[in-house]
Design a protein around this motif. Structure first.
Motif, PDB file in Angstrom:
ATOM      1  N   UNK A  94       0.842  -1.194   0.000  1.00 60.40           N
ATOM      2  CA  UNK A  94       0.000   0.000   0.000  1.00 60.40           C
ATOM      3  C   UNK A  94       0.876   1.242   0.000  1.00 60.40           C
ATOM      4  N   UNK A  95       0.420   2.238  -0.765  1.00 60.09           N
ATOM      5  CA  UNK A  95       1.062   3.547  -0.776  1.00 60.09           C
ATOM      6  C   UNK A  95      -0.029   4.597  -0.599  1.00 60.09           C
ATOM      7  N   UNK A  96       0.387   5.800  -0.247  1.00 60.78           N
ATOM      8  CA  UNK A  96      -0.542   6.922  -0.166  1.00 60.78           C
ATOM      9  C   UNK A  96      -0.319   7.824  -1.368  1.00 60.78           C
ATOM     10  N   UNK A  97      -1.416   8.202  -2.010  1.00 55.27           N
ATOM     11  CA  UNK A  97      -1.381   9.175  -3.090  1.00 55.27           C
ATOM     12  C   UNK A  97      -2.368  10.263  -2.691  1.00 55.27           C
ATOM     13  N   UNK A  98      -1.833  11.453  -2.406  1.00 54.53           N
ATOM     14  CA  UNK A  98      -2.666  12.581  -1.956  1.00 54.53           C
ATOM     15  C   UNK A  98      -3.593  12.135  -0.817  1.00 54.53           C
ATOM     16  N   UNK A  99      -3.034  11.414   0.147  1.00 56.53           N
ATOM     17  CA  UNK A  99      -3.725  10.955   1.357  1.00 56.53           C
ATOM     18  C   UNK A  99      -4.786   9.892   1.110  1.00 56.53           C
ATOM     19  N   UNK A 100      -4.758   9.249  -0.042  1.00 51.22           N
ATOM     20  CA  UNK A 100      -5.640   8.118  -0.316  1.00 51.22           C
ATOM     21  C   UNK A 100      -4.769   6.883  -0.521  1.00 51.22           C
ATOM     22  N   UNK A 101      -5.289   5.737  -0.087  1.00 56.51           N
ATOM     23  CA  UNK A 101      -4.543   4.489  -0.222  1.00 56.51           C
ATOM     24  C   UNK A 101      -4.695   3.916  -1.627  1.00 56.51           C
TER      25      UNK A 101
END
Length: 189
Positions: free
Chosen positions: A88-95
């Motif tokens: 999992x990564x965060x992109x603009x605070x979304x998973x």
């Protein structure tokens, strides 16, 4: 480190002494033991124990990286010689989930609702507010940024609304998430 090896001993005792009777349980125990040996052999014991502590603290779901935009995340993924098969990564605070098929070389990102589920669970548990109250989000962010090591998760109040102050410790990222309204109780109860 002892704790991990204690778990190996328990698995061994279950396998040898308790003779599991559920079909597939012996293979599952051997696989769990191999996973622990892999963690040790690859020098990841401290990371594993850190992960377990974060689960016990009910920290936000683990993310291995954070990006401001999807384009940044895609560029990172394409630049990896061997990206994780699933993470999992965060992109603009979304998973987002990272997917990689080593056989074909295919890689991609897919949005996942992990954060929404986590925040709803936090709201439904009606976690006790910490007593920390701020007039504005900027004040709360200033408080978070002043903490040498902020709590991994704490409920705070911003202008009368509940927020989760979260610290993604693996990527040293601090963020404020508004908590949703708790799910109303079921009428069936």
């Amino acid at each position: 480190m002892t704790r991990l090896f204690d778990q190996m001993e328990v698995l061994g005792r279950i396998l040898l002494d308790d003779a599991p009777k559920t079909p597939g349980s012996e293979e599952a125990i051997r696989t769990a033991a191999a996973a622990i040996q892999f963690v040790d052999a690859t020098g990841q014991v401290a990371d594993f124990e850190d992960y377990v502590r974060s689960l016990e603290a009910y920290a936000p779901p683990l993310a291995i990286a954070r990006f401001d935009t999807r384009q940044d995340a895609d560029a990172w993924l394409m630049a990896q010689k061997r990206p994780p098969s699933f993470a999992s990564i965060l992109v603009a605070d979304e998973y987002f989930s990272v997917f990689f098929n080593p056989t074909s070389g295919w890689r991609g990102l897919g949005r996942q609702p992990r954060l929404e589920f986590y925040l709803q669970e936090m709201a439904d548990e009606r976690r006790q507010p910490s007593g920390l109250s701020f007039s504005t989000k900027a004040e709360a962010e200033a408080w978070m940024n002043q903490q040498p090591t902020p709590p991994q998760q704490v409920v705070i109040d911003i202008a009368g609304a509940p927020y989760l102050a979260a610290y993604h410790h693996r990527i040293d990222y601090r963020v404020l998430y508004p908590l949703p309204a708790p799910t109303p109780p079921s009428r069936e109860a």
